[in-house]
Design a protein around this motif. Structure first.
Motif: not given
Length: 330
Positions: A85-96
């Protein structure tokens, strides 16, 4: 389809480098073939406290366009894959996800404040999307709004792979003033709702070696990372380093068996069970020559659409025997 399919890829070079006993005790398992691990690039699997959800990154072959996804455990497999829900617009990666499951850290190039420009970095005279650390906190209705980590941690535009211990100590890799122009491992201690300035971890060959992607044991008894300490089989291997008697870090050890191959391995993460290691590997399905039948165009397209096409996939390993050899039981 089972969530983890046993896949015993034995590479000729790896077989020469590892003893048969170790190779047999550390077999790899491809995670969610066709669902979690696909023809695209996938990295950085991290699990909710109840192990019912897994968050991971999916992107193109160059990892230039990346998004964080979440999947739900359905029976023995994985389903309901969707954009976090917090992703999909910017270059997001590496969740922890933190050890207590109450916070999810991630990396993004999004603007650090309203009205600010996106985070960028410069390499060889060209501008690229940068990387800062963010987090979202768990709420009764899901995750809250993304929070940019203020202060010294994000004082540079190349901050990657957060991993938090139960103490609140936050580990990550970064290119900083004291990193010798390459990625090094850092740790920042908690300070109220924030953190003290990070300090570089002195391990192995020191700052002349490139080290990335720390994964800290919640009790900080050992640390995993990706890099090359002079004995890597491929572009990068997964190493483990244990605490020494003085509270420092011992000599990094390349993990044995099938964990490392002649291909790239990186982005190690720890599962919720003892000895459960997840990582990313570019190992492909090995071809046999001569081929039984000459290739047709459709055969090539079919292979390229499968997970083991040389893209990055998610793998699971059991390193509990390695931990027990060093006195760690749970």
């Amino acid at each position: 389809m089972p969530s983890i399919v046993r896949h015993t890829l034995l590479f000729a070079f790896a077989a020469l480098a590892a003893s048969p006993a170790l190779a047999e005790t550390l077999p790899g398992e491809l995670l969610g073939p066709g669902t979690l691990s696909t023809a695209a690039n996938e990295t950085s699997a991290t699990f909710s406290a109840d192990e019912r959800s897994v968050y991971f990154m999916r992107g193109d072959y160059a990892s230039a366009d990346t998004t964080i996804l979440v999947a739900e455990r359905i029976g023995t497999g994985w389903g309901r894959i969707r954009v976090a829900p917090f992703s999909g617009v910017w270059r997001d990666s590496e969740p922890h996800i933190s050890p207590d499951g109450k916070r999810l850290y991630f990396v993004s190039n999004r603007p650090p404040a309203p009205g600010a420009p996106p985070v960028t970095t410069t390499r060889a005279g060209q501008r690229f999307p940068g990387a800062n650390l963010w987090y979202v906190d768990a709420r009764d209705t899901g995750w809250g709004e993304p929070v940019h980590i203020a202060g010294a941690i994000n004082a540079v535009a190349s901050v990657f792979n957060p991993s938090q211990a139960a103490s609140g100590n936050l580990y990550f890799s970064s290119v900083r003033e004291d990193s010798n122009g390459v990625n090094q491992l850092y740790m920042a201690e908690p300070l109220g709702s924030g953190w003290f300035a990070p300090r570089r971890l002195d391990v192995g060959l020191g700052p002349k070696a490139n080290r990335m992607d720390p994964a800290i044991d919640p009790q900080e008894r050992f640390l995993l990372f990706a890099g090359n300490e002079g004995d890597s089989r491929g572009a990068a291997d997964i190493y483990i380093v244990f605490r020494d008697a003085q509270g420092g870090w011992g000599k990094p050890i390349a993990l044995p068996g099938e964990v490392n191959s002649v291909w790239l391995e990186n982005a190690p993460t720890l599962g919720r069970k003892f000895g459960e290691l997840y990582l990313t590997s570019m190992r492909p399905r090995m071809a046999e020559y001569p081929k039984r039948q000459p290739d047709r165009v459709g055969d090539i397209a079919r292979r390229m659409a499968e997970p083991l096409n040389g893209s990055r996939n998610l793998w699971r390993f059991d390193i509990s025997s390695v931990l027990r050899e060093h006195g760690i039981e749970d």
